[in-house]
Design a protein around this motif. Structure first.
Motif, mmCIF file in Angstrom:
data_model
loop_
_atom_site.group_PDB
_atom_site.id
_atom_site.type_symbol
_atom_site.label_atom_id
_atom_site.label_comp_id
_atom_site.label_asym_id
_atom_site.label_seq_id
_atom_site.Cartn_x
_atom_site.Cartn_y
_atom_site.Cartn_z
ATOM 1 N N ILE A 286 0.812 -1.241 0.102
ATOM 2 C CA ILE A 286 -0.154 -0.083 -0.078
ATOM 3 C C ILE A 286 0.606 1.247 0.007
ATOM 4 C CG2 ILE A 286 -1.842 -1.285 1.328
ATOM 5 C CD1 ILE A 286 -1.228 0.568 3.816
ATOM 6 N N LEU A 287 0.418 2.372 -0.268
ATOM 7 C CA LEU A 287 0.931 3.671 -0.321
ATOM 8 C C LEU A 287 1.719 3.786 1.203
ATOM 9 C CD1 LEU A 287 1.639 5.739 -2.262
ATOM 10 C CD2 LEU A 287 -0.093 7.351 -0.787
ATOM 11 N N GLY A 288 3.207 3.853 0.999
ATOM 12 C CA GLY A 288 3.945 4.078 2.178
ATOM 13 C C GLY A 288 4.399 2.656 2.864
ATOM 14 N N SER A 289 4.094 1.387 2.229
ATOM 15 C CA SER A 289 4.613 0.177 2.799
ATOM 16 C C SER A 289 6.211 0.099 2.616
ATOM 17 C CB SER A 289 4.057 -0.964 2.209
ATOM 18 O OG SER A 289 4.035 -0.625 0.793
ATOM 19 N N ALA A 290 6.560 -0.640 3.404
ATOM 20 C CA ALA A 290 8.295 -0.698 3.471
ATOM 21 C C ALA A 290 8.593 -2.175 3.798
ATOM 22 C CB ALA A 290 8.751 0.470 4.209
ATOM 23 N N TYR A 291 9.588 -2.553 3.283
ATOM 24 C CA TYR A 291 10.338 -3.679 4.016
ATOM 25 C C TYR A 291 11.689 -3.077 4.477
ATOM 26 C CZ TYR A 291 13.445 -4.240 -0.239
ATOM 27 O OH TYR A 291 14.441 -4.286 -1.099
ATOM 28 N N VAL A 292 11.917 -3.593 5.647
ATOM 29 C CA VAL A 292 13.093 -3.156 6.539
ATOM 30 C C VAL A 292 14.357 -4.047 6.554
ATOM 31 C CG1 VAL A 292 13.409 -2.337 9.103
ATOM 32 C CG2 VAL A 292 11.093 -2.600 8.055
ATOM 33 N N GLU A 293 15.473 -3.184 6.446
ATOM 34 C CA GLU A 293 16.750 -3.715 6.382
ATOM 35 C C GLU A 293 17.317 -3.352 7.625
ATOM 36 O OE1 GLU A 293 19.246 -4.088 2.578
ATOM 37 O OE2 GLU A 293 17.737 -2.475 1.939
ATOM 38 N N VAL A 294 17.896 -4.030 8.421
ATOM 39 C CA VAL A 294 18.351 -3.896 9.746
ATOM 40 C C VAL A 294 19.988 -4.455 9.519
ATOM 41 C CG1 VAL A 294 18.426 -4.173 12.111
ATOM 42 C CG2 VAL A 294 16.252 -4.094 10.811
ATOM 43 N N ASP A 295 20.672 -3.617 9.755
ATOM 44 C CA ASP A 295 22.419 -3.699 9.631
ATOM 45 C C ASP A 295 22.743 -3.788 11.160
ATOM 46 O OD1 ASP A 295 24.503 -4.421 7.530
ATOM 47 O OD2 ASP A 295 25.315 -2.638 8.665
ATOM 48 N N VAL A 296 23.345 -4.679 11.620
ATOM 49 C CA VAL A 296 23.787 -4.987 12.759
ATOM 50 C C VAL A 296 25.475 -5.202 12.764
ATOM 51 C CG1 VAL A 296 23.859 -6.060 14.990
ATOM 52 C CG2 VAL A 296 21.830 -5.707 14.022
ATOM 53 N N GLU A 297 26.106 -4.203 13.321
ATOM 54 C CA GLU A 297 27.591 -4.425 13.647
ATOM 55 C C GLU A 297 27.732 -4.462 14.852
ATOM 56 O OE1 GLU A 297 29.773 -1.327 11.480
ATOM 57 O OE2 GLU A 297 28.721 -1.497 9.433
ATOM 58 N N GLN A 298 28.592 -5.652 15.286
ATOM 59 C CA GLN A 298 29.210 -5.832 16.612
ATOM 60 C C GLN A 298 30.528 -6.162 16.926
ATOM 61 O OE1 GLN A 298 26.001 -9.061 17.402
ATOM 62 N NE2 GLN A 298 24.992 -7.757 18.869
ATOM 63 N N SER A 299 31.011 -5.540 17.844
ATOM 64 C CA SER A 299 32.609 -5.854 18.195
ATOM 65 C C SER A 299 32.693 -7.440 18.666
ATOM 66 C CB SER A 299 32.938 -4.986 19.450
ATOM 67 O OG SER A 299 32.617 -3.637 19.089
ATOM 68 N N PRO A 300 33.791 -7.868 18.573
ATOM 69 C CA PRO A 300 34.200 -9.378 19.073
ATOM 70 C C PRO A 300 33.549 -9.512 20.246
ATOM 71 C CG PRO A 300 36.187 -8.429 18.065
ATOM 72 C CD PRO A 300 35.303 -7.174 18.236
ATOM 73 N N ALA A 301 32.858 -10.706 20.505
ATOM 74 C CA ALA A 301 32.251 -11.213 21.752
ATOM 75 C C ALA A 301 33.051 -11.122 22.875
ATOM 76 C CB ALA A 301 32.018 -12.662 21.717
ATOM 77 N N GLY A 302 32.402 -10.421 23.976
ATOM 78 C CA GLY A 302 33.008 -10.341 25.324
ATOM 79 C C GLY A 302 34.073 -9.069 25.326
ATOM 80 N N GLN A 303 34.270 -8.244 24.345
ATOM 81 C CA GLN A 303 34.866 -7.059 24.253
ATOM 82 C C GLN A 303 34.102 -6.101 25.207
ATOM 83 O OE1 GLN A 303 36.354 -5.386 20.791
ATOM 84 N NE2 GLN A 303 36.297 -3.245 21.394
ATOM 85 N N ALA A 304 32.989 -5.936 24.842
ATOM 86 C CA ALA A 304 31.996 -4.875 25.745
ATOM 87 C C ALA A 304 32.162 -5.144 27.459
ATOM 88 C CB ALA A 304 30.516 -5.117 25.271
ATOM 89 N N ALA A 305 32.213 -6.413 27.698
ATOM 90 C CA ALA A 305 32.042 -6.729 29.045
ATOM 91 C C ALA A 305 33.480 -6.592 29.624
ATOM 92 C CB ALA A 305 31.712 -8.366 29.117
ATOM 93 N N THR A 306 34.483 -6.596 28.961
ATOM 94 C CA THR A 306 36.072 -6.465 29.727
ATOM 95 C C THR A 306 36.300 -4.834 29.814
ATOM 96 O OG1 THR A 306 36.933 -6.815 27.514
ATOM 97 C CG2 THR A 306 36.792 -8.688 29.047
ATOM 98 N N ASN A 307 35.476 -4.047 28.773
ATOM 99 C CA ASN A 307 35.965 -2.693 28.852
ATOM 100 C C ASN A 307 35.163 -1.910 29.782
ATOM 101 O OD1 ASN A 307 38.026 -2.887 26.597
ATOM 102 N ND2 ASN A 307 36.115 -2.804 25.154
ATOM 103 N N THR A 308 35.979 -1.036 30.313
ATOM 104 C CA THR A 308 35.193 0.006 31.365
ATOM 105 C C THR A 308 34.968 1.257 30.788
ATOM 106 O OG1 THR A 308 37.425 1.103 32.160
ATOM 107 C CG2 THR A 308 36.679 -0.806 33.058
ATOM 108 N N SER A 309 34.013 1.924 31.458
ATOM 109 C CA SER A 309 33.524 3.361 30.982
ATOM 110 C C SER A 309 34.842 4.144 30.650
ATOM 111 C CB SER A 309 32.447 3.788 31.876
ATOM 112 O OG SER A 309 33.035 4.116 33.266
#
Length: 490
Positions: A154-177
């Motif tokens: 219908i007018l305005g209808s869309a399909y959605v592309e979601v692009d997810v980029e993530q750092s290597p597993a565990g990197q976020a947990a080992t880094n501090t603020s």
């Protein structure tokens, strides 16, 4: 990452899909109402309650404004969702109209409540242009972008592309603020995953709208399968059958009743009818009914739905999003959605008068009224007055969900059955026809072509928004064009 389906997993309504990016971050793709038998036999309001955890939901992305894709938004807000509602620019114009009507019908007509609700919607809406990436999350650990592409439904209808980029597993947990700033300047290798949600894809020949084009790639594809087991009639065939139904009504001095959704199907029908009816002198017009004065007048097209009239006016405002064929008609001086024989019925009093007039007068007419599945709206009064009269035709041009009066009429009408409307048994003597080519959904070949056209095919395909039989047949077709390693989820 994983995907939860909170609707349209085993049926065709209530579309709602939650993409879990990590333990604390997710996106919601659509949040629609359940309809027909999928709404359950009990309190439908309870069926629409948000019974899943939304604490991680960062945004709601609405693929289009049909009620089975956005109708649960009031319940989502009541559950505490306070994030943005992302949609295309045309959908941003149409969404408030849909949600206001749904709120009044399903929750409250209190003016103050309605206004407060619509203000919330307006404050949260983000209208995106097609084909442009929008960054939703950008941290050292991950970047999440979305892009809307035309779906042609219908007018305005869309399909959605979601692009997810993530750092290597565990990197976020080992880094501090304290070292976040340092990490922003250090090159990092990120894994990238592309998830595509089809929403509802349109047929290749849908009036007013360009056909959907497949994405370049998808690692994971969530694909609708409404018509995964069949192909539609061609546009030429469906127009011939529409004309034949109207010719028959003229001969029988009857009315053609077309149950249609207020947005999408109604505007497509008006576009086709304008071409069929045309002007009396142009050689394209349908047979005319001779009046008592000896003059001829083309058959009237009656749009009996205030909401559909509002949507049609908005469609006219959104001409820049029409396809090339429609713009060619405009340049020729044609009025695809505002032709001379189009009559609109606004008030309920005028509606009742029109039902009585057409049922008693023998004046041929074409009536378009909602709802599309005959479970509510003004079409019910027409059906109660005319189903028992063989002069009239009921013409279905869209999918009728299991458990709806429309499905019952479609199934039992050709054999002289009956249907229950407002707890009243109505015998069916009118002619009942279905023209599949007018579906706004892609057919089997269209769905296959959507996947086939991808340069990089998905490694996982989730089939949703379809009956089990349609999913099974579609999976078999898709397996012939995908790799042997592609995983299917039904």
């Amino acid at each position: 990452m994983n995907i939860e389906h909170h609707g349209a997993r085993y049926g065709v309504t209530g579309s709602c899909h939650q993409l879990h990016i990590d333990a604390h971050t997710s996106l919601l793709i659509d949040c629609g109402l359940f309809q027909g038998s999928e709404a359950g036999n009990g309190n439908s309001s309870e069926r629409h309650n948000i019974d899943f955890d939304i604490s991680s939901v960062r945004a709601l992305v609405a693929t289009h404004v049909h009620i089975d894709h956005v109708g649960r938004i009031p319940w989502l807000l009541a559950a505490g969702f306070n994030g943005p509602i992302i949609c295309s620019q045309p959908s941003a114009k149409l969404l408030p109209l849909v949600l206001e009507d749904a709120f009044k019908l399903g929750i409250s007509r209190d003016k103050a409540l309605v206004e407060r609700y619509l203000k919330q919607i307006d404050a949260r809406m983000i209208a995106l242009p097609y084909k442009q990436w929008f960054t939703l999350i950008d941290t050292p650990e991950q970047r999440v972008r979305i892009k809307l592409q035309r779906a042609g439904h219908i007018l305005g209808s869309a399909y959605v592309e979601v692009d997810v980029e993530q750092s290597p597993a565990g990197q976020a947990a080992t880094n501090t603020s304290n070292d976040m700033d340092r990490l922003r300047s250090v090159p990092r290798t990120r894994s990238s995953t592309r998830i595509v949600f089809s929403g509802d894809l349109g047929a290749s020949h849908t009036p007013l709208l360009p056909a959907p084009k497949p994405p370049y790639k998808a690692d994971i594809l969530v694909l609708e399968s409404t018509y995964g087991d069949r192909n539609h009639e061609s546009r030429a065939t469906r127009k011939q059958r529409l004309k034949a139904a109207i010719d028959r009504a003229l001969r029988n001095n009857g009315t053609v009743l077309i149950p249609a959704f207020s947005i999408g199907r109604t505007q497509e029908l008006l576009y086709e009818l304008e071409e069929l009816i045309g002007q009396p002198s142009d050689g394209r017009s349908l047979p005319c009914k001779r009046s008592g004065t000896g003059t001829e007048a083309p058959i009237p097209v009656i749009l009996d739905s205030p909401l559909a009239s509002k949507f049609t006016a908005t469609y006219r405002e959104l001409k820049p999003f029409w396809d090339e064929e429609a713009h060619t008609r405009l340049k020729q001086g044609r009025k695809p959605l505002a032709f001379d024989t189009l009559l609109t019925v606004d008030s309920h009093h005028e509606h009742l008068k029109m039902v009585h007039h057409l049922a008693q007068s023998g004046r041929p007419a074409i009536v378009i009224a909602g709802s599309g599945m005959c479970n509510a709206g003004r079409i019910v009064n027409y059906l109660k007055a005319m189903l028992g009269d063989e002069r009239h035709d009921v013409l279905f041009v869209g999918y009728q969900a299991e458990g709806t009066p429309g499905r019952d009429i479609q199934q039992y009408g050709p054999n002289g059955g009956y249907v229950m409307l407002d707890d009243e048994r109505i015998d069916i003597r009118s002619r009942v026809e279905t023209i599949g080519g007018y579906s706004a959904h892609a057919d089997q070949q269209g769905l296959v072509n959507f996947v086939k056209g991808m340069k990089h095919k998905p490694s996982a395909i989730r089939l949703v928004h379809g009956d089990s039989g349609a999913k099974q047949v579609l999976r078999q077709k898709l397996q012939t064009i995908c790799t042997t390693d592609t995983v299917f989820h039904l």
